[in-house]
Write a protein that holds these residues in place. Structure first.
Motif, PDB file in Angstrom:
ATOM      1  N   MET A  48       0.828  -1.210   0.000  1.00  0.00           N
ATOM      2  CA  MET A  48       0.000   0.000   0.000  1.00  0.00           C
ATOM      3  C   MET A  48       0.862   1.259   0.000  1.00  0.00           C
ATOM      4  SD  MET A  48      -3.119  -1.195   0.064  1.00  0.00           S
ATOM      5  CE  MET A  48      -4.088   0.232   0.547  1.00  0.00           C
ATOM      6  N   ILE A  49       0.311   2.302  -0.610  1.00  0.00           N
ATOM      7  CA  ILE A  49       0.959   3.614  -0.573  1.00  0.00           C
ATOM      8  C   ILE A  49       0.910   4.157   0.852  1.00  0.00           C
ATOM      9  CG2 ILE A  49       0.681   6.028  -1.289  1.00  0.00           C
ATOM     10  CD1 ILE A  49      -0.219   5.042  -3.983  1.00  0.00           C
ATOM     11  N   ILE A  50       2.033   4.715   1.314  1.00  0.00           N
ATOM     12  CA  ILE A  50       2.051   5.342   2.630  1.00  0.00           C
ATOM     13  C   ILE A  50       2.390   6.825   2.557  1.00  0.00           C
ATOM     14  CG2 ILE A  50       2.590   3.192   3.818  1.00  0.00           C
ATOM     15  CD1 ILE A  50       5.484   4.248   4.099  1.00  0.00           C
ATOM     16  N   ASP A  51       2.895   7.297   1.409  1.00  0.00           N
ATOM     17  CA  ASP A  51       3.196   8.719   1.284  1.00  0.00           C
ATOM     18  C   ASP A  51       3.349   9.085  -0.190  1.00  0.00           C
ATOM     19  OD1 ASP A  51       3.581  11.287   2.119  1.00  0.00           O
ATOM     20  OD2 ASP A  51       5.451  10.904   3.199  1.00  0.00           O
ATOM     21  N   GLY A  52       3.074  10.361  -0.490  1.00  0.00           N
ATOM     22  CA  GLY A  52       3.208  10.857  -1.842  1.00  0.00           C
ATOM     23  C   GLY A  52       4.564  11.502  -2.072  1.00  0.00           C
ATOM     24  N   ASP A  53       4.672  12.300  -3.136  1.00  0.00           N
ATOM     25  CA  ASP A  53       5.914  13.021  -3.379  1.00  0.00           C
ATOM     26  C   ASP A  53       6.007  14.193  -2.413  1.00  0.00           C
ATOM     27  OD1 ASP A  53       4.225  14.988  -4.341  1.00  0.00           O
ATOM     28  OD2 ASP A  53       4.840  14.805  -6.430  1.00  0.00           O
ATOM     29  N   LYS A  54       6.923  15.105  -2.614  1.00  0.00           N
ATOM     30  CA  LYS A  54       7.128  16.189  -1.644  1.00  0.00           C
ATOM     31  C   LYS A  54       5.901  17.086  -1.506  1.00  0.00           C
ATOM     32  CE  LYS A  54       9.323  19.234  -5.045  1.00  0.00           C
ATOM     33  NZ  LYS A  54      10.564  20.013  -5.371  1.00  0.00           N
ATOM     34  N   ASN A  55       5.033  17.078  -2.519  1.00  0.00           N
ATOM     35  CA  ASN A  55       3.798  17.869  -2.458  1.00  0.00           C
ATOM     36  C   ASN A  55       2.571  17.022  -2.138  1.00  0.00           C
ATOM     37  OD1 ASN A  55       5.042  20.398  -3.180  1.00  0.00           O
ATOM     38  ND2 ASN A  55       5.207  19.617  -5.276  1.00  0.00           N
ATOM     39  N   LYS A  56       2.800  15.738  -1.795  1.00  0.00           N
ATOM     40  CA  LYS A  56       1.758  14.788  -1.410  1.00  0.00           C
ATOM     41  C   LYS A  56       0.907  14.294  -2.592  1.00  0.00           C
ATOM     42  CE  LYS A  56       3.161  15.065   2.746  1.00  0.00           C
ATOM     43  NZ  LYS A  56       4.037  13.972   3.275  1.00  0.00           N
ATOM     44  N   TYR A  57       1.334  14.594  -3.827  1.00  0.00           N
ATOM     45  CA  TYR A  57       0.649  14.036  -4.982  1.00  0.00           C
ATOM     46  C   TYR A  57       1.124  12.601  -5.195  1.00  0.00           C
ATOM     47  CZ  TYR A  57      -0.742  18.811  -6.173  1.00  0.00           C
ATOM     48  OH  TYR A  57      -1.279  20.075  -6.141  1.00  0.00           O
ATOM     49  N   ILE A  58       0.268  11.762  -5.786  1.00  0.00           N
ATOM     50  CA  ILE A  58       0.657  10.364  -5.979  1.00  0.00           C
ATOM     51  C   ILE A  58       0.511   9.887  -7.425  1.00  0.00           C
ATOM     52  CG2 ILE A  58       0.139   9.733  -3.596  1.00  0.00           C
ATOM     53  CD1 ILE A  58      -2.460   8.479  -4.567  1.00  0.00           C
ATOM     54  N   LEU A  59      -0.229  10.610  -8.253  1.00  0.00           N
ATOM     55  CA  LEU A  59      -0.525  10.134  -9.607  1.00  0.00           C
ATOM     56  C   LEU A  59      -0.075  11.129 -10.670  1.00  0.00           C
ATOM     57  CD1 LEU A  59      -4.133   8.781  -8.964  1.00  0.00           C
ATOM     58  CD2 LEU A  59      -2.101   7.398  -9.430  1.00  0.00           C
ATOM     59  N   LYS A  60       0.214  10.607 -11.838  1.00  0.00           N
ATOM     60  CA  LYS A  60       0.570  11.445 -12.973  1.00  0.00           C
ATOM     61  C   LYS A  60       0.039  10.798 -14.246  1.00  0.00           C
ATOM     62  CE  LYS A  60       4.932   9.421 -14.503  1.00  0.00           C
ATOM     63  NZ  LYS A  60       6.279   9.738 -15.012  1.00  0.00           N
TER      64      LYS A  60
END
Length: 283
Positions: free
Chosen positions: A198-210
């Motif tokens: 499972m995902i536990i954190d996003g990138d530095k801005n908290k985004y996870i998808l592109k």
């Protein structure tokens, strides 16, 4: 307007009379025909809301609670130990579940066709977060051990009858799909258990998808880019294993975990790993 559509609208927070980009459940947003059936939103608007999703609020609480539940296994089981590791997605990203359905194509209008995601993605039904199914992790490991049996045998100090030894080890670790021998029919509690990652954190801005593009090439046809959804670089994923404390096939608990972790980090996970997707580095 139907009751279902009224229900769908609760997934958006209202701000100054307009619907914001906040989505409560990504799985619902990406896969629900009702969601994409809301006429006043274009496919482009739907897509942008999905891409702007951030980890936070109740979802962060869900992630913490899930971790606590796994910690309880160690206290309550005399036969198993819980192991885990966290990995960070590397460029260009990670793709999983491309064959799953996507509902955004139900909106009519040729002007919107270029905005659609053309492939699916795998989302957890409860949290709505992207995830890697435990069954997929188990399958990746099974096939990797089989494909790279020479390297695995060196790691496990297997010097004789490598083919037979690795084949028997695979049966004992994962079970035999054919049910052809006694060890393949061992109960599940005699083997390691592979949980969903499972995902536990996003990138530095908290985004996870592109959004990204792949371009299949066919003979006698001009190549056409296909828009896909992918996990962003820097997104953190946690892998969980419930490891049988006893040896399996002569391989100790900690050594099996290191084998599983090493294969996943070295070979990657998800689709399109041959083109660079799915690379991971331990956090």
């Amino acid at each position: 307007m139907s009751r279902d559509n009224n229900k769908n609208k609760q997934y958006y927070k209202k701000e100054s009379g307009k619907k914001s980009s906040s989505i409560s459940n990504l799985a619902y947003a990406f896969q629900s025909q009702d969601y994409y059936g809301i006429d006043e939103r274009t496919v482009k608007e739907d897509k942008e809301r999905i891409l702007k999703y951030k980890l936070g609020g109740n979802i962060k609480d869900f992630i913490k609670d899930r971790d606590k539940e796994f910690e309880k296994f160690n206290k309550n089981s005399s036969d198993f130990n819980m192991f885990s590791f966290t990995a960070k997605v590397q460029y260009p990203g990670l793709v999983v579940g491309m064959a799953n359905p996507t509902m955004n194509s139900i909106k009519e209008g040729s002007s919107q066709k270029n905005e659609e995601f053309k492939t699916g993605f795998t989302f957890d039904y409860v949290s709505g977060l992207p995830y890697i199914p435990g069954s997929s992790i188990k399958g990746i490991l099974r096939e990797s051990i089989k494909k790279y049996k020479e390297d695995v045998s060196k790691y496990l100090d297997i010097e004789e009858n490598i083919d037979l030894s690795i084949s028997n080890l695979i049966d004992m670790l994962f079970g035999d799909d054919q049910g052809s021998n006694e060890c393949s029919n061992a109960e599940a509690f005699k083997r390691d258990v592979f949980f969903d990652a499972m995902i536990i954190d996003g990138d530095k801005n908290k985004y996870i998808l592109k959004e990204d593009f792949i371009t299949p090439h066919f003979e006698f046809e001009n190549p056409k880019p296909i828009r896909i959804l992918a996990l962003k670089s820097e997104v953190k994923i946690k892998f969980y294993f419930m490891m049988k404390r006893d040896e399996i096939g002569g391989v100790a608990c900690h050594k099996r975990f290191d084998l599983y972790k090493g294969l996943l980090l070295d070979l990657g996970v998800g689709a399109k790993t041959n083109t660079g997707y799915g690379k991971l580095v331990e956090e």
